[in-house]
Design a protein around this motif. Structure first.
Motif, PDB file in Angstrom:
ATOM      1  N   PRO A 237       0.838  -1.199   0.000  1.00 47.86           N
ATOM      2  CA  PRO A 237       0.000   0.000   0.000  1.00 47.86           C
ATOM      3  C   PRO A 237       0.878   1.256   0.000  1.00 47.86           C
ATOM      4  O   PRO A 237       1.877   1.303   0.727  1.00 47.86           O
ATOM      5  CB  PRO A 237      -0.775  -0.091   1.320  1.00 47.86           C
ATOM      6  N   CYS A 238       0.526   2.226  -0.811  1.00 48.33           N
ATOM      7  CA  CYS A 238       1.337   3.454  -0.905  1.00 48.33           C
ATOM      8  C   CYS A 238       0.459   4.684  -0.775  1.00 48.33           C
ATOM      9  O   CYS A 238      -0.544   4.798  -1.471  1.00 48.33           O
ATOM     10  CB  CYS A 238       2.018   3.571  -2.258  1.00 48.33           C
ATOM     11  N   TYR A 239       0.852   5.577   0.079  1.00 49.92           N
ATOM     12  CA  TYR A 239       0.165   6.862   0.174  1.00 49.92           C
ATOM     13  C   TYR A 239       1.243   7.940   0.231  1.00 49.92           C
ATOM     14  O   TYR A 239       2.020   7.969   1.180  1.00 49.92           O
ATOM     15  CB  TYR A 239      -0.727   6.882   1.414  1.00 49.92           C
TER      16      TYR A 239
ATOM     17  N   GLU B 208       4.092   8.328  -1.514  1.00 52.14           N
ATOM     18  CA  GLU B 208       5.394   7.674  -1.348  1.00 52.14           C
ATOM     19  C   GLU B 208       6.324   7.935  -2.524  1.00 52.14           C
ATOM     20  O   GLU B 208       7.201   7.136  -2.814  1.00 52.14           O
ATOM     21  CB  GLU B 208       5.216   6.159  -1.167  1.00 52.14           C
TER      22      GLU B 208
ATOM     23  N   ASP C 287      -3.113   4.650  -2.761  1.00 56.29           N
ATOM     24  CA  ASP C 287      -4.255   4.960  -1.914  1.00 56.29           C
ATOM     25  C   ASP C 287      -4.576   6.454  -1.995  1.00 56.29           C
ATOM     26  O   ASP C 287      -4.486   7.171  -1.000  1.00 56.29           O
ATOM     27  CB  ASP C 287      -3.898   4.533  -0.485  1.00 56.29           C
TER      28      ASP C 287
ATOM     29  N   ASN D 204      -8.296   8.575  -1.018  1.00 61.64           N
ATOM     30  CA  ASN D 204      -7.618   7.898   0.078  1.00 61.64           C
ATOM     31  C   ASN D 204      -8.629   7.090   0.896  1.00 61.64           C
ATOM     32  O   ASN D 204      -9.553   7.645   1.476  1.00 61.64           O
ATOM     33  CB  ASN D 204      -6.916   8.930   0.963  1.00 61.64           C
TER      34      ASN D 204
ATOM     35  N   LYS E   9      -4.981   2.611   4.822  1.00 60.00           N
ATOM     36  CA  LYS E   9      -4.084   1.482   4.581  1.00 60.00           C
ATOM     37  C   LYS E   9      -4.807   0.139   4.630  1.00 60.00           C
ATOM     38  O   LYS E   9      -4.488  -0.778   3.877  1.00 60.00           O
ATOM     39  CB  LYS E   9      -2.964   1.516   5.629  1.00 60.00           C
TER      40      LYS E   9
ATOM     41  N   ALA F 243       5.774   0.509   1.934  1.00 59.96           N
ATOM     42  CA  ALA F 243       6.619   1.007   0.856  1.00 59.96           C
ATOM     43  C   ALA F 243       7.870   1.709   1.391  1.00 59.96           C
ATOM     44  O   ALA F 243       8.833   1.906   0.669  1.00 59.96           O
ATOM     45  CB  ALA F 243       5.822   1.979   0.002  1.00 59.96           C
TER      46      ALA F 243
ATOM     47  N   GLN G 164      10.504   0.228   5.904  1.00 63.30           N
ATOM     48  CA  GLN G 164      10.545  -0.093   7.331  1.00 63.30           C
ATOM     49  C   GLN G 164      10.323  -1.581   7.539  1.00 63.30           C
ATOM     50  O   GLN G 164      10.562  -2.106   8.616  1.00 63.30           O
ATOM     51  CB  GLN G 164       9.475   0.706   8.087  1.00 63.30           C
TER      52      GLN G 164
ATOM     53  N   ARG H 211      12.000   5.151   8.765  1.00 69.53           N
ATOM     54  CA  ARG H 211      11.558   5.352   7.404  1.00 69.53           C
ATOM     55  C   ARG H 211      12.727   5.722   6.483  1.00 69.53           C
ATOM     56  O   ARG H 211      13.558   6.535   6.851  1.00 69.53           O
ATOM     57  CB  ARG H 211      10.622   6.557   7.413  1.00 69.53           C
TER      58      ARG H 211
ATOM     59  N   THR I 173       5.735   9.915   7.940  1.00 73.22           N
ATOM     60  CA  THR I 173       4.635   9.012   8.260  1.00 73.22           C
ATOM     61  C   THR I 173       3.305   9.741   8.147  1.00 73.22           C
ATOM     62  O   THR I 173       3.201  10.933   8.413  1.00 73.22           O
ATOM     63  CB  THR I 173       4.796   8.402   9.671  1.00 73.22           C
TER      64      THR I 173
ATOM     65  N   TRP J 157       0.801   8.895   9.877  1.00 73.85           N
ATOM     66  CA  TRP J 157       0.090   8.694  11.137  1.00 73.85           C
ATOM     67  C   TRP J 157       0.450   9.773  12.135  1.00 73.85           C
ATOM     68  O   TRP J 157       1.590   9.873  12.548  1.00 73.85           O
ATOM     69  CB  TRP J 157       0.467   7.348  11.738  1.00 73.85           C
TER      70      TRP J 157
HETATM   71  N1  UDP Z   1      -0.496   4.060   3.802  1.00 75.91           N
HETATM   72  C1  UDP Z   1      -1.606   3.917   2.969  1.00 75.91           C
HETATM   73  N2  UDP Z   1      -2.702   4.709   3.181  1.00 75.91           N
HETATM   74  C2  UDP Z   1      -2.775   5.631   4.178  1.00 75.91           C
HETATM   75  C3  UDP Z   1      -1.647   5.748   5.049  1.00 75.91           C
HETATM   76  C4  UDP Z   1      -0.534   4.953   4.831  1.00 75.91           C
HETATM   77  O1  UDP Z   1      -1.590   3.103   2.051  1.00 75.91           O
HETATM   78  O2  UDP Z   1      -3.781   6.315   4.297  1.00 75.91           O
HETATM   79  C5  UDP Z   1       0.699   3.214   3.583  1.00 75.91           C
HETATM   80  C6  UDP Z   1       2.014   3.978   3.463  1.00 75.91           C
HETATM   81  O3  UDP Z   1       2.258   4.404   2.145  1.00 75.91           O
HETATM   82  C7  UDP Z   1       3.024   2.948   3.915  1.00 75.91           C
HETATM   83  C8  UDP Z   1       2.236   2.145   4.954  1.00 75.91           C
HETATM   84  O4  UDP Z   1       0.869   2.381   4.689  1.00 75.91           O
HETATM   85  O5  UDP Z   1       3.424   2.085   2.866  1.00 75.91           O
HETATM   86  C9  UDP Z   1       2.599   2.531   6.374  1.00 75.91           C
HETATM   87  O6  UDP Z   1       2.447   3.906   6.533  1.00 75.91           O
HETATM   88  P1  UDP Z   1       3.441   4.785   7.407  1.00 75.91           P
HETATM   89  O7  UDP Z   1       4.852   4.460   7.078  1.00 75.91           O
HETATM   90  O8  UDP Z   1       2.993   6.195   7.238  1.00 75.91           O
HETATM   91  O9  UDP Z   1       3.067   4.279   8.857  1.00 75.91           O
HETATM   92  P2  UDP Z   1       4.052   3.825  10.051  1.00 75.91           P
HETATM   93  O10 UDP Z   1       5.210   3.097   9.444  1.00 75.91           O
HETATM   94  O11 UDP Z   1       4.445   5.081  10.704  1.00 75.91           O
HETATM   95  O12 UDP Z   1       3.181   2.945  10.877  1.00 75.91           O
END
Ligand code: UDP
Ligand code: MG
Length: 318
Positions: free
Chosen positions: A9-11, A13, A47, A75, A78, A99, A102, A205, A210, A212
């Motif tokens: 999933p990519c948002y 990115e 996304d 959007n 995730k 993506a 991490q 990252r 992020t 979040w």
């Molecule tokens: N992501 C997504 N939709 C969203 C938010 C995040 O598809 O609305 C994806 C984001 O591109 C990444 C993954 O979910 O590949 C994790 O997001 P992030 O790294 O922001 O979260 P964290 O690692 O801080 O939990």
């Protein structure tokens, strides 16, 4: 031949996408050398990104026939992205990963060996530290896991991530859960199966930021509690019973005091306090009921979890 589908999933990115593509191609080419029976596809889910992620995905899909993508109309979050990816994945094995690198692709060969040996149905990473995260955030996360495991039958392992390597059978089980409010940490655990946890140290990252915020994580944890536990509903009844009991005891005490020592009951402060207390309790418990009702309402509507605007089939590939 065995096919491995990699769901990403990519948002927003655009910055990490090239890094991710290079890394995954490198790791997968290495893996193909080790296990020649293995082929792979990468299913990206855009996304509703507001940056150039979609352009990037189009480019890679033209370049490499193993790259597929699904682009949402907006959007959807995730959870919806992962669900769409799992639905689209054709593989005998499916892995879900972020993506932003991490979820290090270096773990893939190890995960593959655990799952393909038939000993496990799922391999996942579990981080053992929370470096690079604020203290308050870690404390909240830990409290959430403790609470969740107390009040829900579904066990959620602290530090377990959405980096999951699964068999087709497990993926089909997950897809059979058609709920609209998807809390995947719970769903992954609810379906059962034999899970191998690989422990590792958290990495930051690779680029970008992020999506979040603290508040969105907090809301997400509440979603998790509501999706996988009905304990808050029990709190409502419990509070009701306790306050009734207190009220009853107080009434008895006051009547007995009045009849025996003949005190004058100064009413005003007590009444104000009690009205506030019970008014608050009632609002609080109605709120809990409301949360469950809202979820039920959303489920009843049977809305699709996501809507697709474009996939790799819509562009011409060389
Ligand atoms: N992501 C997504 N939709 C969203 C938010 C995040 O598809 O609305 C994806 C984001 O591109 C990444 C993954 O979910 O590949 C994790 O997001 P992030 O790294 O922001 O979260 P964290 O690692 O801080 O939990
Ligand atoms: Mg991340």
């Amino acid at each position: 031949m065995k096919l491995l589908s990699i769901v990403v999933p990519c948002y927003n990115e655009q910055e990490v996408l090239p890094m991710f593509y290079d890394k995954i191609t490198e790791v997968m080419q290495g893996m193909k050398k080790e296990s020649p029976e293995l082929d792979y596809e990468v299913v990206f889910i855009n996304d509703g990104s507001k940056d150039k992620t979609l352009e990037g995905l189009r480019k890679y899909a033209r370049l490499d026939e193993r790259i597929r993508y699904i682009s949402f109309t907006r959007n959807f979050g995730k959870e919806a992205g992962m669900f769409a990816g799992l639905e689209a994945a054709k593989g005998d094995y499916v892995v879900v990963m972020d993506a932003d690198l991490q979820h290090p692709p270096e773990f893939l060969p190890q995960m593959y060996s655990y799952v393909s040996s038939g000993e496990y149905d799922c391999a996942t990473t579990r981080r053992v530290n929370r470096d690079g995260e604020s203290k308050i955030r870690s404390a909240f996360a830990r409290t959430f896991y403790k609470l969740m495991n107390k009040i829900s039958q579904t066990e959620i392992v602290d530090g377990a991530q959405d980096y999951r390597f699964m068999t087709r059978q497990m993926v089909d089980s997950i897809l059979s859960m058609r709920e609209y409010n998807r809390f995947s940490k719970g769903i992954f655990s609810w379906v059962g199966y034999r899970v191998k946890y690989i422990e590792y140290k958290n990495v930051e990252r690779a680029a970008g930021t992020t999506a979040w915020s603290f508040w969105s994580l907090f809301k997400y944890s509440l979603e998790g509690i509501i999706a996988f536990s009905t304990a808050p509903l029990a709190i409502a009844s419990l509070l009701g019973i306790i306050s009734c009991a207190i009220a009853f005891i107080m009434a008895v005490v006051i009547i007995v005091q009045k009849l025996t020592i003949g005190i004058d009951t100064s009413g005003y402060p007590t009444i104000v306090c009690l009205i506030l207390l019970f008014g608050g309790l009632q609002l609080f418990t109605t709120g809990i009921l409301g949360q469950y009702l809202a979820k039920t309402y959303m489920e009843c509507k049977k809305r699709p979890v996501y809507l697709v605007q474009e996939t790799e089939k819509d562009i011409d590939r060389q």
